[in-house]
Write a protein that holds these residues in place. Structure first.
Motif, PDB file in Angstrom:
ATOM      1  N   VAL A   1      29.686  67.014  29.439  1.00 28.18           N
ATOM      2  CA  VAL A   1      30.573  68.086  28.979  1.00 28.18           C
ATOM      3  C   VAL A   1      29.747  69.359  28.892  1.00 28.18           C
ATOM      4  CG1 VAL A   1      31.962  68.959  27.062  1.00 28.18           C
ATOM      5  CG2 VAL A   1      32.129  66.559  27.727  1.00 28.18           C
ATOM      6  N   LEU A   2      30.221  70.398  29.571  1.00 27.89           N
ATOM      7  CA  LEU A   2      29.604  71.719  29.518  1.00 27.89           C
ATOM      8  C   LEU A   2      30.469  72.567  28.611  1.00 27.89           C
ATOM      9  CD1 LEU A   2      28.884  72.116  33.320  1.00 27.89           C
ATOM     10  CD2 LEU A   2      27.337  71.285  31.550  1.00 27.89           C
ATOM     11  N   SER A   3      29.881  73.145  27.568  1.00 27.00           N
ATOM     12  CA  SER A   3      30.655  73.837  26.544  1.00 27.00           C
ATOM     13  C   SER A   3      30.123  75.233  26.270  1.00 27.00           C
ATOM     14  CB  SER A   3      30.609  73.024  25.244  1.00 27.00           C
ATOM     15  OG  SER A   3      31.231  73.714  24.194  1.00 27.00           O
ATOM     16  N   ASP A   4      31.035  76.131  25.933  1.00 29.02           N
ATOM     17  CA  ASP A   4      30.646  77.432  25.405  1.00 29.02           C
ATOM     18  C   ASP A   4      30.155  77.228  23.979  1.00 29.02           C
ATOM     19  OD1 ASP A   4      31.447  78.717  27.696  1.00 29.02           O
ATOM     20  OD2 ASP A   4      33.324  79.453  26.863  1.00 29.02           O
ATOM     21  N   LYS A   5      29.279  78.122  23.508  1.00 30.65           N
ATOM     22  CA  LYS A   5      28.784  77.969  22.140  1.00 30.65           C
ATOM     23  C   LYS A   5      29.842  78.337  21.097  1.00 30.65           C
ATOM     24  CE  LYS A   5      26.331  82.381  21.865  1.00 30.65           C
ATOM     25  NZ  LYS A   5      25.038  82.992  21.613  1.00 30.65           N
ATOM     26  N   LEU A   6      30.940  78.956  21.513  1.00 28.66           N
ATOM     27  CA  LEU A   6      32.007  79.307  20.584  1.00 28.66           C
ATOM     28  C   LEU A   6      32.977  78.149  20.306  1.00 28.66           C
ATOM     29  CD1 LEU A   6      32.909  82.898  21.832  1.00 28.66           C
ATOM     30  CD2 LEU A   6      31.498  82.248  19.878  1.00 28.66           C
ATOM     31  N   VAL A   7      32.859  77.069  21.054  1.00 31.22           N
ATOM     32  CA  VAL A   7      33.729  75.912  20.813  1.00 31.22           C
ATOM     33  C   VAL A   7      33.351  75.328  19.453  1.00 31.22           C
ATOM     34  CG1 VAL A   7      34.360  73.606  21.606  1.00 31.22           C
ATOM     35  CG2 VAL A   7      34.058  75.453  23.267  1.00 31.22           C
ATOM     36  N   PRO A   8      34.333  75.168  18.562  1.00 28.34           N
ATOM     37  CA  PRO A   8      34.038  74.664  17.208  1.00 28.34           C
ATOM     38  C   PRO A   8      33.425  73.261  17.216  1.00 28.34           C
ATOM     39  CG  PRO A   8      36.259  75.579  17.325  1.00 28.34           C
ATOM     40  CD  PRO A   8      35.747  75.505  18.733  1.00 28.34           C
ATOM     41  N   ASP A   9      32.551  73.029  16.252  1.00 27.73           N
ATOM     42  CA  ASP A   9      31.929  71.711  16.107  1.00 27.73           C
ATOM     43  C   ASP A   9      32.973  70.611  15.956  1.00 27.73           C
ATOM     44  OD1 ASP A   9      29.381  72.765  16.306  1.00 27.73           O
ATOM     45  OD2 ASP A   9      29.090  72.892  14.135  1.00 27.73           O
ATOM     46  N   ALA A  10      34.096  70.925  15.311  1.00 29.41           N
ATOM     47  CA  ALA A  10      35.154  69.927  15.121  1.00 29.41           C
ATOM     48  C   ALA A  10      35.713  69.455  16.462  1.00 29.41           C
ATOM     49  CB  ALA A  10      36.269  70.495  14.245  1.00 29.41           C
ATOM     50  N   VAL A  11      35.771  70.351  17.423  1.00 32.10           N
ATOM     51  CA  VAL A  11      36.240  69.975  18.771  1.00 32.10           C
ATOM     52  C   VAL A  11      35.179  69.136  19.466  1.00 32.10           C
ATOM     53  CG1 VAL A  11      36.902  70.859  21.045  1.00 32.10           C
ATOM     54  CG2 VAL A  11      37.773  71.961  18.966  1.00 32.10           C
ATOM     55  N   LEU A  12      33.938  69.574  19.406  1.00 29.73           N
ATOM     56  CA  LEU A  12      32.853  68.823  20.046  1.00 29.73           C
ATOM     57  C   LEU A  12      32.693  67.439  19.419  1.00 29.73           C
ATOM     58  CD1 LEU A  12      30.206  71.662  20.477  1.00 29.73           C
ATOM     59  CD2 LEU A  12      31.786  70.742  22.195  1.00 29.73           C
ATOM     60  N   ALA A  13      33.023  67.300  18.153  1.00 27.86           N
ATOM     61  CA  ALA A  13      32.916  66.006  17.469  1.00 27.86           C
ATOM     62  C   ALA A  13      33.896  64.978  18.028  1.00 27.86           C
ATOM     63  CB  ALA A  13      33.135  66.184  15.966  1.00 27.86           C
ATOM     64  N   LEU A  14      34.907  65.427  18.733  1.00 29.33           N
ATOM     65  CA  LEU A  14      35.890  64.519  19.340  1.00 29.33           C
ATOM     66  C   LEU A  14      35.348  63.840  20.600  1.00 29.33           C
ATOM     67  CD1 LEU A  14      39.039  66.806  19.034  1.00 29.33           C
ATOM     68  CD2 LEU A  14      38.438  64.854  17.577  1.00 29.33           C
ATOM     69  N   ILE A  15      34.261  64.350  21.122  1.00 28.79           N
ATOM     70  CA  ILE A  15      33.663  63.802  22.337  1.00 28.79           C
ATOM     71  C   ILE A  15      32.842  62.574  21.964  1.00 28.79           C
ATOM     72  CG2 ILE A  15      32.071  64.286  24.228  1.00 28.79           C
ATOM     73  CD1 ILE A  15      32.826  67.300  23.787  1.00 28.79           C
ATOM     74  N   PRO A  16      33.039  61.464  22.671  1.00 27.93           N
ATOM     75  CA  PRO A  16      32.264  60.255  22.347  1.00 27.93           C
ATOM     76  C   PRO A  16      30.760  60.515  22.379  1.00 27.93           C
ATOM     77  CG  PRO A  16      34.019  59.745  23.905  1.00 27.93           C
ATOM     78  CD  PRO A  16      33.980  61.247  23.776  1.00 27.93           C
ATOM     79  N   LYS A  17      30.044  59.841  21.505  1.00 25.12           N
ATOM     80  CA  LYS A  17      28.593  60.031  21.378  1.00 25.12           C
ATOM     81  C   LYS A  17      27.835  59.629  22.637  1.00 25.12           C
ATOM     82  CE  LYS A  17      29.057  61.373  17.173  1.00 25.12           C
ATOM     83  NZ  LYS A  17      29.459  62.745  17.050  1.00 25.12           N
ATOM     84  N   THR A  18      28.457  58.849  23.509  1.00 24.86           N
ATOM     85  CA  THR A  18      27.792  58.405  24.739  1.00 24.86           C
ATOM     86  C   THR A  18      27.828  59.475  25.829  1.00 24.86           C
ATOM     87  OG1 THR A  18      29.859  57.407  25.490  1.00 24.86           O
ATOM     88  CG2 THR A  18      28.301  55.979  24.301  1.00 24.86           C
ATOM     89  N   VAL A  19      28.569  60.551  25.606  1.00 22.53           N
ATOM     90  CA  VAL A  19      28.717  61.620  26.595  1.00 22.53           C
ATOM     91  C   VAL A  19      27.696  62.716  26.308  1.00 22.53           C
ATOM     92  CG1 VAL A  19      30.283  63.378  27.515  1.00 22.53           C
ATOM     93  CG2 VAL A  19      31.167  61.116  26.887  1.00 22.53           C
ATOM     94  N   GLN A  20      26.988  63.146  27.333  1.00 20.99           N
ATOM     95  CA  GLN A  20      26.027  64.239  27.182  1.00 20.99           C
ATOM     96  C   GLN A  20      26.781  65.556  27.056  1.00 20.99           C
ATOM     97  OE1 GLN A  20      23.396  64.884  30.533  1.00 20.99           O
ATOM     98  NE2 GLN A  20      22.291  66.501  29.486  1.00 20.99           N
ATOM     99  N   ILE A  21      26.371  66.388  26.098  1.00 19.76           N
ATOM    100  CA  ILE A  21      26.971  67.706  25.903  1.00 19.76           C
ATOM    101  C   ILE A  21      25.892  68.756  26.114  1.00 19.76           C
ATOM    102  CG2 ILE A  21      28.115  69.265  24.280  1.00 19.76           C
ATOM    103  CD1 ILE A  21      29.122  66.770  22.793  1.00 19.76           C
ATOM    104  N   ARG A  22      26.214  69.763  26.932  1.00 15.69           N
ATOM    105  CA  ARG A  22      25.311  70.908  27.115  1.00 15.69           C
ATOM    106  C   ARG A  22      26.048  72.159  26.691  1.00 15.69           C
ATOM    107  NH1 ARG A  22      21.739  70.868  32.446  1.00 15.69           N
ATOM    108  NH2 ARG A  22      21.084  72.749  31.362  1.00 15.69           N
ATOM    109  N   ILE A  23      25.417  72.929  25.820  1.00 16.63           N
ATOM    110  CA  ILE A  23      26.001  74.165  25.303  1.00 16.63           C
ATOM    111  C   ILE A  23      25.404  75.350  26.071  1.00 16.63           C
ATOM    112  CG2 ILE A  23      26.390  75.582  23.241  1.00 16.63           C
ATOM    113  CD1 ILE A  23      27.548  72.750  22.976  1.00 16.63           C
TER     114      ILE A  23
END
Length: 73
Positions: free
Chosen positions: A5-27
């Motif tokens: 998942v590629l994310s903007d830094k403005l995406v709220p943590d609550a939204v990012l928390a919905l992503i399974p922990k097994t998925v790599q997130i890059r801000i």
């Protein structure tokens, strides 16, 4: 399911928390004067992951400003 998942830094943590922990997130590392560099970095990461057969998702926060007044009824 996404692998990356590629994310903007403005995406709220609550939204990012919905992503399974097994998925790599890059801000995105956007700051004044680095917007183009950050965009290039994100695109390179997306292309590299896709070439490896991974599923890539881009998450963005878009704020819409009202140019006039509106009333909900």
């Amino acid at each position: 399911m996404a692998d990356l998942v590629l994310s903007d830094k403005l995406v709220p943590d609550a939204v990012l928390a919905l992503i399974p922990k097994t998925v790599q997130i890059r801000i995105a590392k956007k700051f004044p004067g680095n917007a183009e560099g950050a965009q290039t970095e994100m695109m390179e990461a997306a292309i590299e992951a896709a070439q490896r057969g991974l599923t890539v998702v881009r998450v963005r926060l878009i704020l819409l400003a009202s140019l006039g007044s509106a009333r909900l009824t």
